[in-house]
Each structure stands twice: as structure tokens, then as C-alpha cells.
Design an enzyme around this catalytic site. Sequence first.
Site, PDB file in Angstrom:
ATOM      1  N   LYS A  95      -1.304   4.904  11.445  1.00 37.05           N
ATOM      2  CA  LYS A  95      -1.074   5.464  10.109  1.00 37.05           C
ATOM      3  C   LYS A  95      -2.411   5.657   9.380  1.00 37.05           C
ATOM      4  O   LYS A  95      -2.649   6.685   8.746  1.00 37.05           O
ATOM      5  CB  LYS A  95      -0.131   4.544   9.309  1.00 37.05           C
ATOM      6  CG  LYS A  95       1.302   4.596   9.855  1.00 37.05           C
ATOM      7  CD  LYS A  95       2.203   3.486   9.336  1.00 37.05           C
ATOM      8  CE  LYS A  95       3.574   3.565  10.008  1.00 37.05           C
ATOM      9  NZ  LYS A  95       4.492   2.484   9.644  1.00 37.05           N
ATOM     10  N   GLN A 140       4.201  -2.929   6.034  1.00 32.89           N
ATOM     11  CA  GLN A 140       4.677  -2.870   7.419  1.00 32.89           C
ATOM     12  C   GLN A 140       5.635  -4.031   7.696  1.00 32.89           C
ATOM     13  O   GLN A 140       5.312  -5.188   7.438  1.00 32.89           O
ATOM     14  CB  GLN A 140       3.475  -2.920   8.379  1.00 32.89           C
ATOM     15  CG  GLN A 140       3.845  -2.708   9.831  1.00 32.89           C
ATOM     16  CD  GLN A 140       4.380  -1.302  10.111  1.00 32.89           C
ATOM     17  OE1 GLN A 140       3.857  -0.317   9.624  1.00 32.89           O
ATOM     18  NE2 GLN A 140       5.447  -1.219  10.900  1.00 32.89           N
ATOM     19  N   ASP A 200       7.855   4.929   1.918  1.00 30.50           N
ATOM     20  CA  ASP A 200       8.771   4.612   3.016  1.00 30.50           C
ATOM     21  C   ASP A 200      10.213   4.963   2.646  1.00 30.50           C
ATOM     22  O   ASP A 200      11.090   5.005   3.501  1.00 30.50           O
ATOM     23  CB  ASP A 200       8.696   3.116   3.361  1.00 30.50           C
ATOM     24  CG  ASP A 200       7.819   2.857   4.575  1.00 30.50           C
ATOM     25  OD1 ASP A 200       7.617   3.803   5.367  1.00 30.50           O
ATOM     26  OD2 ASP A 200       7.344   1.717   4.725  1.00 30.50           O
TER      27      ASP A 200
END
Length: 304
Positions: A52, A96, A119
Amino acid sequence: MPKILDGATIASAIKREVAEEVRALSEHGVIPGLAAVLVGHVPASEIYVRSKVQACADLGLYSDLITPSDTVTTEEMLSLVAELNAREDIDGILIQLPLPAQVDAKALLDAVDPAKDVDGFHPVSAGRLMAGRPTLAPCTPAGVIEILKRSNIPIAGRHAVVVGRSDIVGKPVAMLLLHQNATVTICHSKTRDLGSITRQADILVAAIGRTGSITPEMVTPGATLIDVGINRLTTREEFDHFFKGDAKREAAFLKRGSVIVGDIHPKAFEISGAYTPVPGGVGLLTIAMLMSNTVRAAKMRRGL
Ligand SMILES: NC(=O)c1ccc[n+]([C@@H]2O[C@H](COP(=O)([O-])OP(=O)(O)OC[C@H]3O[C@@H](n4cnc5c(N)ncnc54)[C@H](OP(=O)(O)O)[C@@H]3O)[C@@H](O)[C@H]2O)c1
């Protein structure tokens, strides 16, 4: 021959578009920024987060990798999130998962400013998606829609069957398909006679987390198969069950000691009209959509 819905080609196209938007924003002095929070040392998470951060660099976004130790407390994480919420150079916050057991993951995700929720996991983002006014949709489900649209697979009026109802994949992908005017059925572990429902699918999305569990008998020939699953095969017996005689995969298996398989049995792909391979399908879209969401968040926050 079924059409292969190539995630790499579609992800590259999206990334090119994002890079173009980033260039245009930079002319207005705006550089979209992503904060990636990686707690502890979970090897898979380290790989994902590194990819990412690399994608940000490739496309011209700013990124800040923050790595609290695996002994971090919920309170410490909440104050980190508050700090990131307030930072002007950060447009997107990515925490994460999974997090260590002592950290209250739900409390943390709820603390992210919905305007920076790239997200798409915050209840406000989920509510907006439900209401048909999505701002930041979860990345993997949004990637599924991009694959279908960019491959000219008709969605409106088609029967889409989604197997899996997680907040991360199943529910949001079902909602996005509904907003594209599909007729949607959602299945889960308590669904009776799953095959009788999956056989009705024009578009079948599998997000189950169970190796190859959609078998050829559960699919109508010609259906579009979207495989979200990522499962690792590590034993010879498992490998032979799915891929015996596949020389290319066998070489990969012998080299790395494992191969990836989705939630759809590879034999089912053979009778489909089109399918996303694993690897090389949906998985590649997730990072592209994260980059796209970060740019979107940067624009929304500035009213652009
Ligand atoms: N970047 C990516 O490509 C990406 C991103 C996220 C996830 N994934 C992969 O996608 C898969 C699903 O992830 P997830 O996070 O949604 O998993 P999850 O939270 O474990 O949800 C799995 C869903 O499948 C359902 N299910 C389990 N066994 C079933 C069965 N025998 N028949 C029908 N439904 C069944 C469960 O039903 P219940 O609700 O009744 O338990 C649940 O709704 C995993 O393989 C994951 O690795 C890939």
C-alpha cells in the site's frame, strides 16, 4: 472458452487514472496523504501494508507508515487515531487488521473520522452505502464492481448471488450490486441447499473463506464467477485435489511450498462465461481502490 477477468489490467487502468488525478490535484497544491497503521509483526499484514505504501509512492500520494508495537493499548491507539484525524496532511487512515487481542478493534474503527475512512468500515460509511449515497465504499467490494463494469458484464436486472455476509466483503458487495440494479440474494453458513441458490446466479460472488467450496455442480454454465477468496494450500494432498496436472502451479508450489486458491473450485471456472482468477483477480483491485478512495477523500474534504 470463458473470459478471464484480468485483475492486473483493470487495476493498472485504475491506478493510471488515480495518478492522473493526483497530478491534477498537485497543480492546486494538494497532495493526498494516507496514514497506514501497522501494529506489531504479522507477516501477511507487513506485506499488505508495504504494498500500500509502495502504491502511494508509485502514484504520487504522500504516505506515513506508523508502526506501534504489539503491546500497544486501546487508549494509545485511540489517541493515535485522534492525532491522525486532526492532521491536515492526512486524507485517509488505514488501520491494518488483524489487531492484537488487547486492542478493541471496533472502538478504533469507530474513532476514525468518517471523512478519512478510506477502508469504508466506519458505521457512517456503511450507513451511507446502505442509503445509496456512498462516499467511501470498502475497497474490495468496490473493486468487484469495477471489474464487472470495466469488463462490460451487465449487472442491471441480473440475478447476483453473494455467498458471504461479512461487513468487509459480503454485505457491502451485495449493496453495491443492488445499487447497480441487480436482483441480489445473500447466502451464508445457515443457508439451506446453497447449490439450489447459487445455480440461479448470473453473477456469483464468493466471499466465504473456504477453499474451493463452490463446486461445478453449484454453478450454471455461462455464469460470471467472482472469486474474492484467498486461501493457501500447503500440503501435497490439497494441491493434487485442486491442481493435479497443472505444471505451472506445480512449479510454484514446489518453489514456495504453497499456492493460493479461491473460494470457487477451479473446475467451476471451466464452465463459466467469465471469471476472476485467483491469484490475479479481485485481490489486485483492493489496493487500486484504496488509492482511489484516498484521492476521493482528499477531494471531498476540500470540497473539490
Ligand atoms: N483483497 C482481497 O481480495 C480480500 C479482501 C477481504 C477478504 N478476502 C478473502 O475473502 C474471503 C472472505 O473474507 P471475509 O472477511 O468476508 O470472511 P468472513 O468474515 O469469515 O466471512 C465469511 C462469510 O462466509 C460465510 N460462510 C462460511 N461458511 C459458509 C458455508 N459453508 N456456506 C455458505 N456461507 C458460508 C459466513 O457465514 P456466517 O455469516 O453465517 O458465518 C460469512 O458470512 C476470505 O477468503 C478472505 O481471505 C479477500
